[in-house]
Write a protein that holds these residues in place. Structure first.
Motif, PDB file in Angstrom:
ATOM      1  N   TYR A   6      47.330  31.422  29.503  1.00  0.00           N
ATOM      2  CA  TYR A   6      45.920  31.994  30.132  1.00  0.00           C
ATOM      3  C   TYR A   6      45.182  32.275  29.178  1.00  0.00           C
ATOM      4  O   TYR A   6      45.081  32.310  27.296  1.00  0.00           O
ATOM      5  CB  TYR A   6      45.769  33.640  30.513  1.00  0.00           C
ATOM      6  CG  TYR A   6      44.737  34.286  30.892  1.00  0.00           C
ATOM      7  CD1 TYR A   6      44.901  33.913  32.074  1.00  0.00           C
ATOM      8  CD2 TYR A   6      43.823  34.828  30.052  1.00  0.00           C
ATOM      9  CE1 TYR A   6      43.462  34.793  33.141  1.00  0.00           C
ATOM     10  CE2 TYR A   6      42.922  35.353  30.921  1.00  0.00           C
ATOM     11  CZ  TYR A   6      42.752  35.852  32.421  1.00  0.00           C
ATOM     12  OH  TYR A   6      41.768  35.824  32.975  1.00  0.00           O
ATOM     13  N   SER A  78      45.979  46.283  34.417  1.00  0.00           N
ATOM     14  CA  SER A  78      46.667  45.831  35.281  1.00  0.00           C
ATOM     15  C   SER A  78      47.422  44.343  35.121  1.00  0.00           C
ATOM     16  O   SER A  78      48.508  44.366  36.192  1.00  0.00           O
ATOM     17  CB  SER A  78      46.019  45.590  36.525  1.00  0.00           C
ATOM     18  OG  SER A  78      44.360  44.667  36.710  1.00  0.00           O
ATOM     19  N   ASP A  79      47.174  43.764  34.557  1.00  0.00           N
ATOM     20  CA  ASP A  79      47.840  42.577  33.683  1.00  0.00           C
ATOM     21  C   ASP A  79      49.182  43.111  33.432  1.00  0.00           C
ATOM     22  O   ASP A  79      50.260  42.358  33.991  1.00  0.00           O
ATOM     23  CB  ASP A  79      47.810  41.653  32.858  1.00  0.00           C
ATOM     24  CG  ASP A  79      46.123  41.060  32.693  1.00  0.00           C
ATOM     25  OD1 ASP A  79      45.968  40.722  34.099  1.00  0.00           O
ATOM     26  OD2 ASP A  79      45.080  40.437  31.921  1.00  0.00           O
ATOM     27  N   ILE A  82      51.207  43.835  37.132  1.00  0.00           N
ATOM     28  CA  ILE A  82      51.120  42.770  37.362  1.00  0.00           C
ATOM     29  C   ILE A  82      52.114  41.817  37.232  1.00  0.00           C
ATOM     30  O   ILE A  82      53.592  41.297  37.369  1.00  0.00           O
ATOM     31  CB  ILE A  82      50.230  41.601  37.408  1.00  0.00           C
ATOM     32  CG1 ILE A  82      49.184  41.860  37.986  1.00  0.00           C
ATOM     33  CG2 ILE A  82      50.798  39.779  37.982  1.00  0.00           C
ATOM     34  CD1 ILE A  82      47.986  41.673  37.658  1.00  0.00           C
ATOM     35  N   PHE A 103      44.121  34.994  41.306  1.00  0.00           N
ATOM     36  CA  PHE A 103      44.524  35.022  39.417  1.00  0.00           C
ATOM     37  C   PHE A 103      45.599  34.389  39.123  1.00  0.00           C
ATOM     38  O   PHE A 103      46.433  34.430  39.429  1.00  0.00           O
ATOM     39  CB  PHE A 103      44.379  36.554  39.613  1.00  0.00           C
ATOM     40  CG  PHE A 103      44.175  36.915  38.783  1.00  0.00           C
ATOM     41  CD1 PHE A 103      43.146  36.631  37.570  1.00  0.00           C
ATOM     42  CD2 PHE A 103      45.177  37.800  38.525  1.00  0.00           C
ATOM     43  CE1 PHE A 103      43.411  37.100  35.598  1.00  0.00           C
ATOM     44  CE2 PHE A 103      44.456  38.901  36.780  1.00  0.00           C
ATOM     45  CZ  PHE A 103      44.298  38.201  35.598  1.00  0.00           C
ATOM     46  N   TYR A 106      49.059  35.497  38.291  1.00  0.00           N
ATOM     47  CA  TYR A 106      50.068  35.483  38.987  1.00  0.00           C
ATOM     48  C   TYR A 106      51.923  34.464  38.654  1.00  0.00           C
ATOM     49  O   TYR A 106      52.913  35.291  39.045  1.00  0.00           O
ATOM     50  CB  TYR A 106      49.818  35.273  40.725  1.00  0.00           C
ATOM     51  CG  TYR A 106      48.865  36.672  41.004  1.00  0.00           C
ATOM     52  CD1 TYR A 106      48.443  37.404  40.255  1.00  0.00           C
ATOM     53  CD2 TYR A 106      47.816  36.054  42.318  1.00  0.00           C
ATOM     54  CE1 TYR A 106      48.050  38.684  41.038  1.00  0.00           C
ATOM     55  CE2 TYR A 106      47.088  37.060  42.591  1.00  0.00           C
ATOM     56  CZ  TYR A 106      46.766  38.203  41.679  1.00  0.00           C
ATOM     57  OH  TYR A 106      45.528  39.617  42.157  1.00  0.00           O
ATOM     58  N   ALA A 146      44.694  38.947  45.595  1.00  0.00           N
ATOM     59  CA  ALA A 146      43.856  39.828  45.196  1.00  0.00           C
ATOM     60  C   ALA A 146      42.993  40.146  45.846  1.00  0.00           C
ATOM     61  O   ALA A 146      42.321  38.832  46.756  1.00  0.00           O
ATOM     62  CB  ALA A 146      42.991  38.465  43.797  1.00  0.00           C
ATOM     63  N   ALA A 179      41.470  44.925  41.484  1.00  0.00           N
ATOM     64  CA  ALA A 179      40.649  45.253  40.947  1.00  0.00           C
ATOM     65  C   ALA A 179      38.644  44.968  40.739  1.00  0.00           C
ATOM     66  O   ALA A 179      37.678  45.729  40.053  1.00  0.00           O
ATOM     67  CB  ALA A 179      41.083  43.968  39.612  1.00  0.00           C
ATOM     68  N   TYR A 180      38.413  44.455  41.558  1.00  0.00           N
ATOM     69  CA  TYR A 180      37.088  44.322  42.066  1.00  0.00           C
ATOM     70  C   TYR A 180      36.898  45.684  42.883  1.00  0.00           C
ATOM     71  O   TYR A 180      35.669  45.482  43.910  1.00  0.00           O
ATOM     72  CB  TYR A 180      36.288  43.736  42.993  1.00  0.00           C
ATOM     73  CG  TYR A 180      36.527  42.273  41.364  1.00  0.00           C
ATOM     74  CD1 TYR A 180      35.500  42.158  40.075  1.00  0.00           C
ATOM     75  CD2 TYR A 180      38.217  41.618  41.092  1.00  0.00           C
ATOM     76  CE1 TYR A 180      36.030  41.877  38.974  1.00  0.00           C
ATOM     77  CE2 TYR A 180      37.852  40.816  40.279  1.00  0.00           C
ATOM     78  CZ  TYR A 180      37.158  40.631  38.226  1.00  0.00           C
ATOM     79  OH  TYR A 180      37.206  39.762  37.652  1.00  0.00           O
ATOM     80  N   THR A 207      42.245  48.402  37.474  1.00  0.00           N
ATOM     81  CA  THR A 207      41.554  48.694  37.064  1.00  0.00           C
ATOM     82  C   THR A 207      41.128  49.170  36.103  1.00  0.00           C
ATOM     83  O   THR A 207      39.835  49.716  36.933  1.00  0.00           O
ATOM     84  CB  THR A 207      41.455  47.078  36.180  1.00  0.00           C
ATOM     85  OG1 THR A 207      41.687  46.610  34.936  1.00  0.00           O
ATOM     86  CG2 THR A 207      40.471  46.572  37.344  1.00  0.00           C
ATOM     87  N   SER A 209      39.096  48.121  33.564  1.00  0.00           N
ATOM     88  CA  SER A 209      38.633  47.102  33.116  1.00  0.00           C
ATOM     89  C   SER A 209      37.282  46.297  33.607  1.00  0.00           C
ATOM     90  O   SER A 209      36.096  46.006  33.341  1.00  0.00           O
ATOM     91  CB  SER A 209      39.139  45.744  32.876  1.00  0.00           C
ATOM     92  OG  SER A 209      40.709  46.228  32.274  1.00  0.00           O
ATOM     93  N   LYS A 210      37.436  46.569  34.620  1.00  0.00           N
ATOM     94  CA  LYS A 210      35.736  46.164  35.889  1.00  0.00           C
ATOM     95  C   LYS A 210      34.289  47.022  35.761  1.00  0.00           C
ATOM     96  O   LYS A 210      33.769  47.196  34.896  1.00  0.00           O
ATOM     97  CB  LYS A 210      36.205  45.400  37.158  1.00  0.00           C
ATOM     98  CG  LYS A 210      37.519  44.879  36.484  1.00  0.00           C
ATOM     99  CD  LYS A 210      37.130  43.457  35.849  1.00  0.00           C
ATOM    100  CE  LYS A 210      38.608  42.838  35.635  1.00  0.00           C
ATOM    101  NZ  LYS A 210      38.190  41.394  34.688  1.00  0.00           N
ATOM    102  N   ARG A 218      42.036  48.124  27.576  1.00  0.00           N
ATOM    103  CA  ARG A 218      43.335  48.218  28.492  1.00  0.00           C
ATOM    104  C   ARG A 218      44.041  49.209  29.272  1.00  0.00           C
ATOM    105  O   ARG A 218      44.797  50.135  28.775  1.00  0.00           O
ATOM    106  CB  ARG A 218      44.605  47.665  27.656  1.00  0.00           C
ATOM    107  CG  ARG A 218      44.507  46.656  26.411  1.00  0.00           C
ATOM    108  CD  ARG A 218      43.109  44.847  27.030  1.00  0.00           C
ATOM    109  NE  ARG A 218      43.890  44.442  28.475  1.00  0.00           N
ATOM    110  CZ  ARG A 218      43.317  44.532  29.377  1.00  0.00           C
ATOM    111  NH1 ARG A 218      42.681  45.043  29.998  1.00  0.00           N
ATOM    112  NH2 ARG A 218      43.902  43.513  30.079  1.00  0.00           N
TER     113      ARG A 218
HETATM  114  C1  LIG Z   1      42.074  39.319  40.580  1.00  0.00           C
HETATM  115  C2  LIG Z   1      42.465  40.042  38.488  1.00  0.00           C
HETATM  116  N1  LIG Z   1      43.131  41.093  38.578  1.00  0.00           N
HETATM  117  C3  LIG Z   1      43.510  42.042  37.697  1.00  0.00           C
HETATM  118  C4  LIG Z   1      43.207  41.251  36.142  1.00  0.00           C
HETATM  119  C5  LIG Z   1      43.324  42.140  35.397  1.00  0.00           C
HETATM  120  O1  LIG Z   1      43.134  43.194  34.819  1.00  0.00           O
HETATM  121  P1  LIG Z   1      43.311  43.963  33.426  1.00  0.00           P
HETATM  122  O2  LIG Z   1      44.093  43.313  33.247  1.00  0.00           O
HETATM  123  O3  LIG Z   1      41.738  43.938  32.329  1.00  0.00           O
HETATM  124  O4  LIG Z   1      43.044  45.915  34.073  1.00  0.00           O
HETATM  125  C6  LIG Z   1      41.639  40.630  36.775  1.00  0.00           C
HETATM  126  C7  LIG Z   1      41.018  40.487  35.082  1.00  0.00           C
HETATM  127  O5  LIG Z   1      40.038  39.873  35.332  1.00  0.00           O
HETATM  128  C8  LIG Z   1      41.718  40.180  37.766  1.00  0.00           C
HETATM  129  O6  LIG Z   1      40.510  39.020  38.167  1.00  0.00           O
END
Ligand SMILES: Cc1ncc(COP(=O)(O)O)c(C=O)c1O
Length: 353
Positions: A6, A78-79, A82, A103, A106, A146, A179-180, A207, A209-210, A218
């Motif tokens: 990535y 959330s990575d 997943i 995304f 996956y 997503a 995530a969004y 998440t 993060s956004k 994290r």
């Molecule tokens: C659709 C989607 N899922 C998950 C993530 C992962 O986010 P994080 O691991 O920062 O929670 C992102 C980050 O770019 C994302 O765009």
């Protein structure tokens, strides 16, 4: 060795310019000041392991959304969730299904679990439920969706998500990556809480993060059926979420005013950026997230590589998304007013020549 690592959004530009970083869908408003204070207060306790159950955070999430805290699992972004889902449920000879421009994690999570990724064509840069269902077989363990999707910014309405769920075998898990979701302003949208609450094979990931602006810490979470939460709690690291992240996450959730400000900012600038960039003759996929996907022509001098180079010379970093099967596109995160105006001005200059 089949995994392409990535590649995160770039953060530096040549020439010592202060970069305008709009490459990772971070919030231009930063986190809640209360979250920053809670984070700092943890500095006095760094010798101690965190609460392995992230109880305070699960309680706060449960309160905030009206959920059962026993079905919430927190993770290092959330990575991580997943990845844990793939590691727990997918192995050699088994498949995961996700959409063509979905995304990237996956695919990475599937391959690292020894499974086979099955990308499915989208329709107009949008998930196509019929196409997804057509690719589901008894080998399909997970379907990742997503919603809204990154990097396209498109979504499918809740009715379509329900139809997708209905078409899946009971032992295929539907993973709704929301995530969004905090940015979304659509009556026909649902992040997935209701499906998780009422079915045994849906998981929703979220998440901090956004919109919450805590990407550096994290922090993510999943809402799961009880049996899935039980599995994730067995396979995750015992201290997978740090104490400063737990404290900041709790404070961030409590600051609803900050969240509303961030939503209002996006509500104002997402349509503005979309319209202004379209006016320049650059196609933009309509987005409901905090970012937009711009399509450049293949014409020499007006192509995506030239656009990216032109922007970088002015210190502006957007995201190339060729790895998502979008070789002619740039993704731009909605920034501050000044950032947005500078990107549009730079693109206007680029299109003029
Ligand atoms: C659709 C989607 N899922 C998950 C993530 C992962 O986010 P994080 O691991 O920062 O929670 C992102 C980050 O770019 C994302 O765009």
């Amino acid at each position: 060795m089949d995994i392409s690592p990535y590649v995160p959004g770039e953060s530096e530009v040549a020439g010592g310019l202060k970069p305008i970083k709009l490459s990772s869908n971070e919030t231009p408003l930063g986190p809640s000041p209360k979250a920053i204070a809670a984070y700092k207060a943890q500095a006095d306790h760094l010798a101690l392991y965190p609460d392995g159950g992230a109880t305070a955070l699960r309680n706060a999430i449960a309160r905030h959304y009206g959920l059962n805290r026993d079905r919430i699992v927190c993770g290092c972004g959330s990575d991580e969730l997943i990845n844990l889902l793939a590691h727990a449920y997918v192995g050699p000879g088994e498949e995961t299904v996700y959409t063509e421009h979905g995304f990237l994690m996956y695919k990475i999570a599937t391959l690292s679990s020894g499974g086979t990724p099955v990308p499915v064509p989208e329709k107009g840069y949008r998930a196509d439920v019929d196409a997804i269902l057509a690719r589901v077989t008894p080998r399909t363990k997970l379907v990742f969706l997503a919603n809204p999707n990154n990097p396209t910014g498109t979504y499918i309405p809740h009715g379509e998500v329900r139809r997708l769920h209905k078409g899946l075998p009971g032992d295929t898990l539907l993973v709704l990556d929301a995530a969004y979701s905090e940015y979304v302003r659509r009556n026909d949208y649902e992040a997935g809480l209701e499906l998780v609450a009422t079915t045994e094979n849906t998981v929703m990931t979220r998440t901090f993060s956004k919109i919450y602006g805590l990407a550096a810490l994290r922090l993510g979470w999943a809402y799961c059926p009880a049996a899935v939460a039980d599995v994730l709690n067995r396979v995750r690291g015992p201290f997978n979420v740090t104490a400063p992240a737990i404290a900041a996450g709790v404070a961030a959730l409590e600051d609803r005013a900050h969240l509303e400000t961030a939503v209002a900012h996006n509500d104002k600038w997402l349509p503005w950026v979309t319209t202004e960039v379209e006016k320049l003759g650059i196609e933009v996929t309509p987005s409901i997230g905090n970012f937009v996907l711009m399509h450049f022509p293949a014409t020499k001098g007006k192509d995506v590589a030239s656009a990216d180079e032109h922007l970088k010379k002015q210190g502006i970093i957007l995201r190339r998304v060729a790895a998502y099967g979008l070789p002619n596109c740039l993704r731009m995160t909605i920034g501050t007013e000044d950032d947005n105006r500078r990107v549009v001005a730079a693109l206007a200059e680029f299109m003029k020549h």
